[in-house]
Design a protein around this motif. Structure first.
Motif, PDB file in Angstrom:
ATOM      1  N   GLU A 335      57.890  22.141  28.048  1.00  0.00           N
ATOM      2  CA  GLU A 335      57.242  22.236  26.725  1.00  0.00           C
ATOM      3  C   GLU A 335      56.694  23.620  26.393  1.00  0.00           C
ATOM      4  OE1 GLU A 335      54.466  18.892  26.194  1.00  0.00           O
ATOM      5  OE2 GLU A 335      55.318  18.061  28.035  1.00  0.00           O
ATOM      6  N   GLY A 336      56.639  24.487  27.393  1.00  0.00           N
ATOM      7  CA  GLY A 336      56.150  25.845  27.140  1.00  0.00           C
ATOM      8  C   GLY A 336      54.635  25.949  27.197  1.00  0.00           C
ATOM      9  N   MET A 337      54.143  27.180  27.124  1.00  0.00           N
ATOM     10  CA  MET A 337      52.707  27.468  27.266  1.00  0.00           C
ATOM     11  C   MET A 337      51.871  26.813  26.170  1.00  0.00           C
ATOM     12  SD  MET A 337      50.846  29.033  29.437  1.00  0.00           S
ATOM     13  CE  MET A 337      49.068  29.042  29.447  1.00  0.00           C
ATOM     14  N   ALA A 338      52.444  26.693  24.969  1.00  0.00           N
ATOM     15  CA  ALA A 338      51.689  26.131  23.826  1.00  0.00           C
ATOM     16  C   ALA A 338      51.196  24.710  24.104  1.00  0.00           C
ATOM     17  CB  ALA A 338      52.568  26.141  22.585  1.00  0.00           C
ATOM     18  N   ALA A 339      51.920  23.973  24.964  1.00  0.00           N
ATOM     19  CA  ALA A 339      51.535  22.587  25.262  1.00  0.00           C
ATOM     20  C   ALA A 339      50.148  22.507  25.900  1.00  0.00           C
ATOM     21  CB  ALA A 339      52.562  21.947  26.200  1.00  0.00           C
ATOM     22  N   PHE A 340      49.740  23.589  26.593  1.00  0.00           N
ATOM     23  CA  PHE A 340      48.428  23.585  27.252  1.00  0.00           C
ATOM     24  C   PHE A 340      47.277  23.764  26.266  1.00  0.00           C
ATOM     25  CE2 PHE A 340      51.108  24.730  30.955  1.00  0.00           C
ATOM     26  CZ  PHE A 340      50.664  23.738  31.823  1.00  0.00           C
ATOM     27  N   TYR A 341      47.614  24.003  24.985  1.00  0.00           N
ATOM     28  CA  TYR A 341      46.553  24.146  23.978  1.00  0.00           C
ATOM     29  C   TYR A 341      46.676  23.111  22.867  1.00  0.00           C
ATOM     30  CZ  TYR A 341      44.633  28.123  26.333  1.00  0.00           C
ATOM     31  OH  TYR A 341      44.018  28.897  27.278  1.00  0.00           O
ATOM     32  N   LYS A 342      47.364  22.005  23.176  1.00  0.00           N
ATOM     33  CA  LYS A 342      47.462  20.917  22.196  1.00  0.00           C
ATOM     34  C   LYS A 342      46.081  20.276  22.012  1.00  0.00           C
ATOM     35  CE  LYS A 342      52.202  19.408  22.460  1.00  0.00           C
ATOM     36  NZ  LYS A 342      53.069  18.316  22.794  1.00  0.00           N
ATOM     37  N   GLY A 343      45.734  19.984  20.769  1.00  0.00           N
ATOM     38  CA  GLY A 343      44.440  19.336  20.497  1.00  0.00           C
ATOM     39  C   GLY A 343      43.266  20.302  20.563  1.00  0.00           C
ATOM     40  N   TYR A 344      43.562  21.616  20.633  1.00  0.00           N
ATOM     41  CA  TYR A 344      42.501  22.622  20.787  1.00  0.00           C
ATOM     42  C   TYR A 344      41.554  22.632  19.583  1.00  0.00           C
ATOM     43  CZ  TYR A 344      40.342  27.247  21.286  1.00  0.00           C
ATOM     44  OH  TYR A 344      39.443  28.272  21.388  1.00  0.00           O
ATOM     45  N   ILE A 345      42.128  22.537  18.359  1.00  0.00           N
ATOM     46  CA  ILE A 345      41.289  22.626  17.149  1.00  0.00           C
ATOM     47  C   ILE A 345      40.320  21.442  17.041  1.00  0.00           C
ATOM     48  CG2 ILE A 345      41.315  22.654  14.602  1.00  0.00           C
ATOM     49  CD1 ILE A 345      43.900  24.416  14.904  1.00  0.00           C
ATOM     50  N   PRO A 346      40.799  20.159  17.143  1.00  0.00           N
ATOM     51  CA  PRO A 346      39.799  19.066  17.091  1.00  0.00           C
ATOM     52  C   PRO A 346      38.768  19.160  18.223  1.00  0.00           C
ATOM     53  CG  PRO A 346      41.994  18.205  17.637  1.00  0.00           C
ATOM     54  CD  PRO A 346      42.169  19.617  17.178  1.00  0.00           C
ATOM     55  N   ASN A 347      39.181  19.696  19.377  1.00  0.00           N
ATOM     56  CA  ASN A 347      38.243  19.842  20.496  1.00  0.00           C
ATOM     57  C   ASN A 347      37.122  20.825  20.123  1.00  0.00           C
ATOM     58  OD1 ASN A 347      37.643  19.290  23.396  1.00  0.00           O
ATOM     59  ND2 ASN A 347      37.823  21.500  23.511  1.00  0.00           N
ATOM     60  N   MET A 348      37.506  21.965  19.529  1.00  0.00           N
ATOM     61  CA  MET A 348      36.503  22.972  19.126  1.00  0.00           C
ATOM     62  C   MET A 348      35.597  22.427  18.022  1.00  0.00           C
ATOM     63  SD  MET A 348      36.730  25.697  20.925  1.00  0.00           S
ATOM     64  CE  MET A 348      37.353  24.931  22.389  1.00  0.00           C
ATOM     65  N   LEU A 349      36.213  21.724  17.053  1.00  0.00           N
ATOM     66  CA  LEU A 349      35.419  21.160  15.952  1.00  0.00           C
ATOM     67  C   LEU A 349      34.431  20.108  16.451  1.00  0.00           C
ATOM     68  CD1 LEU A 349      38.136  20.737  13.168  1.00  0.00           C
ATOM     69  CD2 LEU A 349      36.353  22.478  13.273  1.00  0.00           C
ATOM     70  N   GLY A 350      34.799  19.424  17.545  1.00  0.00           N
ATOM     71  CA  GLY A 350      33.936  18.373  18.096  1.00  0.00           C
ATOM     72  C   GLY A 350      32.686  18.901  18.777  1.00  0.00           C
ATOM     73  N   ILE A 351      32.694  20.200  19.156  1.00  0.00           N
ATOM     74  CA  ILE A 351      31.539  20.765  19.869  1.00  0.00           C
ATOM     75  C   ILE A 351      30.288  20.751  18.983  1.00  0.00           C
ATOM     76  CG2 ILE A 351      30.570  22.929  20.799  1.00  0.00           C
ATOM     77  CD1 ILE A 351      33.378  23.556  21.898  1.00  0.00           C
ATOM     78  N   ILE A 352      30.456  21.129  17.688  1.00  0.00           N
ATOM     79  CA  ILE A 352      29.286  21.267  16.802  1.00  0.00           C
ATOM     80  C   ILE A 352      28.555  19.925  16.605  1.00  0.00           C
ATOM     81  CG2 ILE A 352      28.430  22.068  14.554  1.00  0.00           C
ATOM     82  CD1 ILE A 352      29.610  24.383  16.114  1.00  0.00           C
ATOM     83  N   PRO A 353      29.276  18.832  16.142  1.00  0.00           N
ATOM     84  CA  PRO A 353      28.532  17.578  15.977  1.00  0.00           C
ATOM     85  C   PRO A 353      27.961  17.051  17.295  1.00  0.00           C
ATOM     86  CG  PRO A 353      30.882  17.214  15.613  1.00  0.00           C
ATOM     87  CD  PRO A 353      30.659  18.692  15.670  1.00  0.00           C
ATOM     88  N   TYR A 354      28.727  17.203  18.400  1.00  0.00           N
ATOM     89  CA  TYR A 354      28.237  16.677  19.685  1.00  0.00           C
ATOM     90  C   TYR A 354      26.979  17.420  20.115  1.00  0.00           C
ATOM     91  CZ  TYR A 354      28.242  14.827  24.442  1.00  0.00           C
ATOM     92  OH  TYR A 354      27.888  14.188  25.597  1.00  0.00           O
ATOM     93  N   ALA A 355      27.094  18.754  20.232  1.00  0.00           N
ATOM     94  CA  ALA A 355      25.964  19.550  20.725  1.00  0.00           C
ATOM     95  C   ALA A 355      24.777  19.470  19.773  1.00  0.00           C
ATOM     96  CB  ALA A 355      26.396  21.003  20.904  1.00  0.00           C
ATOM     97  N   GLY A 356      25.064  19.542  18.460  1.00  0.00           N
ATOM     98  CA  GLY A 356      23.989  19.542  17.466  1.00  0.00           C
ATOM     99  C   GLY A 356      23.209  18.246  17.453  1.00  0.00           C
ATOM    100  N   ILE A 357      23.918  17.113  17.410  1.00  0.00           N
ATOM    101  CA  ILE A 357      23.231  15.819  17.338  1.00  0.00           C
ATOM    102  C   ILE A 357      22.552  15.502  18.662  1.00  0.00           C
ATOM    103  CG2 ILE A 357      23.657  13.314  17.123  1.00  0.00           C
ATOM    104  CD1 ILE A 357      25.612  14.161  14.826  1.00  0.00           C
ATOM    105  N   ASP A 358      23.215  15.814  19.782  1.00  0.00           N
ATOM    106  CA  ASP A 358      22.618  15.588  21.101  1.00  0.00           C
ATOM    107  C   ASP A 358      21.299  16.365  21.219  1.00  0.00           C
ATOM    108  OD1 ASP A 358      22.766  14.796  24.006  1.00  0.00           O
ATOM    109  OD2 ASP A 358      22.830  16.961  24.241  1.00  0.00           O
ATOM    110  N   LEU A 359      21.315  17.649  20.843  1.00  0.00           N
ATOM    111  CA  LEU A 359      20.118  18.488  20.949  1.00  0.00           C
ATOM    112  C   LEU A 359      19.030  18.018  19.989  1.00  0.00           C
ATOM    113  CD1 LEU A 359      18.892  21.099  22.223  1.00  0.00           C
ATOM    114  CD2 LEU A 359      19.800  22.346  20.286  1.00  0.00           C
ATOM    115  N   ALA A 360      19.421  17.724  18.737  1.00  0.00           N
ATOM    116  CA  ALA A 360      18.436  17.310  17.726  1.00  0.00           C
ATOM    117  C   ALA A 360      17.758  16.002  18.121  1.00  0.00           C
ATOM    118  CB  ALA A 360      19.113  17.159  16.366  1.00  0.00           C
ATOM    119  N   VAL A 361      18.552  15.025  18.575  1.00  0.00           N
ATOM    120  CA  VAL A 361      17.980  13.723  18.964  1.00  0.00           C
ATOM    121  C   VAL A 361      17.080  13.894  20.190  1.00  0.00           C
ATOM    122  CG1 VAL A 361      18.522  11.398  19.828  1.00  0.00           C
ATOM    123  CG2 VAL A 361      19.839  12.349  17.939  1.00  0.00           C
TER     124      VAL A 361
END
Length: 474
Positions: A335-361
């Motif tokens: 599949e090539g090197m690109a396969a190792f970065y599949k789902g990278y964008i939703p993963n990065m976007l998920g950091i903000i709500p997870y970290a933000g809500i976890d810290l705020a609560v």
């Protein structure tokens, strides 16, 4: 005031405090307009012999200004000072080692030494003289309070010591904002012991809850309206396909990635703190969220291929790969090197709500507990700490779960030559169209089932490892 007599802290003490605060407000209200601006505070406090920097005064106004008009009316002033007095009482209690209601030079020396600051007894006496009104060379609560009352106290080291969060709790996702360490912990090298203990605790807790984690991944990828997987059915299917050992597929790499991810995240967090250029020893909440989210993004970007490997290893059939390296080689060649970065964008976007809500609560629950129950110490005890950690982690996971599910499905998608590439937007649309909103929460049950055991196991292991590594517990 003095002692409140038989009525304790009730009516007479409340009215005495109200009189004291009203008199102070009138002294500070230089232009007699019924509100305190920075200029009023500077002049008024100067007349009382208390000289504060403009930054200190700005912090006081910011902290108490509820209606955001840039000044404090009497009600805001009282609310700020009452909240502030609670924090000051905690600091006073932590300095009063002999528990006699007075602080002497030896206690100041000892307390500062605990925080990594070494001073002589002569220097401690100088500090005492600046606060000591009656020449006794000891400070009682009233002298302490009056001296510090209009000085912004934030992040009492005792609170930081007791309310560790990200180092202690491992629920399988390493997206929380890193913990702050006191000056003492940095100077004595205790910080790396905390991180090692946290990493070991994470490894044990992830291994103990790995079957539930693998079931979550299977349900995220394979469950649908037509293929409705239940928890018992899922476990039965896994054991039938690969025996009991198959329940731990993907756990090896999940444990291996703890060390590099934690180390990169901690180093990135410290560098970002310097870049923000704050003169505070400890960051404010929004600064912590910013620095923590950026550090999380850097760490996740560095180890992301391991995330993809973990998903592929968890989903593999018996005999499909001989091990991690074989799986990596297979993906790379087909599949090539690109396969190792599949789902990278939703993963990065998920950091903000997870970290933000976890810290705020977590911060909200922590402050609510400190406001209501912290009388003699900022130590919440095991149960409160575990409850706050569990609730905040659960809220963080719930907020970012749809993004985590889409990420896992994209990671699992083996590239077939000529087949169209699955995009995050396309996958969201497809899931909502075919399964409805519920489809974005597949695998949520086993995910939540592992939170309480994961938090409990990681806490117990963390405490034991801390003792083994010689971390002082206070």
């Amino acid at each position: 005031g003095g002692s409140a007599g038989p009525c304790g802290r009730s009516v007479c003490e409340a009215s005495e405090q109200d009189r004291r605060l009203r008199a102070l407000f009138q002294k500070l209200d230089v232009n007699r307009d019924g509100a305190l601006c920075i200029h009023d505070l500077a002049v008024g406090l100067g007349r009382l012999g208390l000289h504060r920097t403009e930054l200190d005064l700005l912090k006081i106004v910011k902290a108490g200004d509820k209606d955001l008009d840039g000044q404090l009316d009497f009600e805001e002033f009282v609310h700020y000072l009452q909240d502030h007095e609670k924090k000051l009482r905690l600091v006073f209690k932590s300095l009063d080692k002999k528990n006699d209601g007075r602080i002497d030079a030896q206690e100041i020396v000892q307390s500062l030494r605990d925080l990594g600051v070494k001073i002589s007894e002569q220097q401690a006496e100088k500090i005492l003289k600046s606060m000591d009104k009656n020449g006794t060379m000891t400070i009682d609560w009233n002298e302490w309070r009056d001296y510090h009352l209009l000085h912004p106290v934030e992040n009492i080291p005792e609170i930081i010591l007791y309310w560790k969060h990200s180092t202690i709790f491992d629920v399988g996702e390493n997206l929380t904002v890193p913990d702050e360490f006191t000056v003492e912990e940095r100077q004595t090298g205790m910080w790396w012991r905390h991180l090692v203990a946290g990493g070991g605790a994470g490894a044990v807790s992830r291994t103990c809850t790995a079957p539930l984690d693998r079931l979550k991944v299977l349900m995220q990828v394979h469950a649908s309206r037509s293929n409705n997987m239940c928890i018992v059915g899922g476990f039965t299917q896994m054991i039938r396909e690969g025996g009991p050992r198959s329940l731990w597929r993907g756990n090896g790499i999940n444990v291996l990635k703890i060390a590099p991810e934690s180390a990169i995240k901690f180093m990135a967090y410290e560098q970002i703190k310097r870049f923000i250029g704050t003169d505070q020893e400890m960051l404010r909440i929004h600064e912590r969220l910013l620095a923590g989210s950026l550090a999380g993004a850097i760490a996740q970007s560095s180890i992301y291929p391991m995330e993809v490997l973990k998903t592929r290893m968890a989903l593999r059939k018996t005999g499909q790969y001989s091990g991690m390296l074989d799986c990596a080689k297979n993906i790379l060649s087909k599949e090539g090197m690109a396969a190792f970065y599949k789902g990278y964008i939703p993963n990065m976007l998920g950091i903000i709500p997870y970290a933000g809500i976890d810290l705020a609560v977590y911060e909200t629950l922590k402050n609510a507990w400190l406001q209501r129950y912290a009388v003699n110490s900022a130590d919440p005890g095991v149960f409160v700490l575990l409850a706050c950690g569990t609730i905040s982690s659960t809220c963080g996971q719930l907020a970012s779960y749809p993004l985590a599910l889409v990420r896992t499905r994209m990671q699992a998608q083996a590239s077939v030559e000529g087949a169209p590439e699955v995009t995050m937007r396309g996958l969201f649309k497809h899931i909502l169209k075919t399964e409805g909103a519920f489809g974005l929460y597949r695998g949520l049950a086993p995910n939540f089932m592992k939170v309480i055991p994961a938090v409990s196991i990681s806490y117990v292991v963390y405490e034991n490892l801390k003792m083994t590594l010689g971390v002082q517990s206070r």
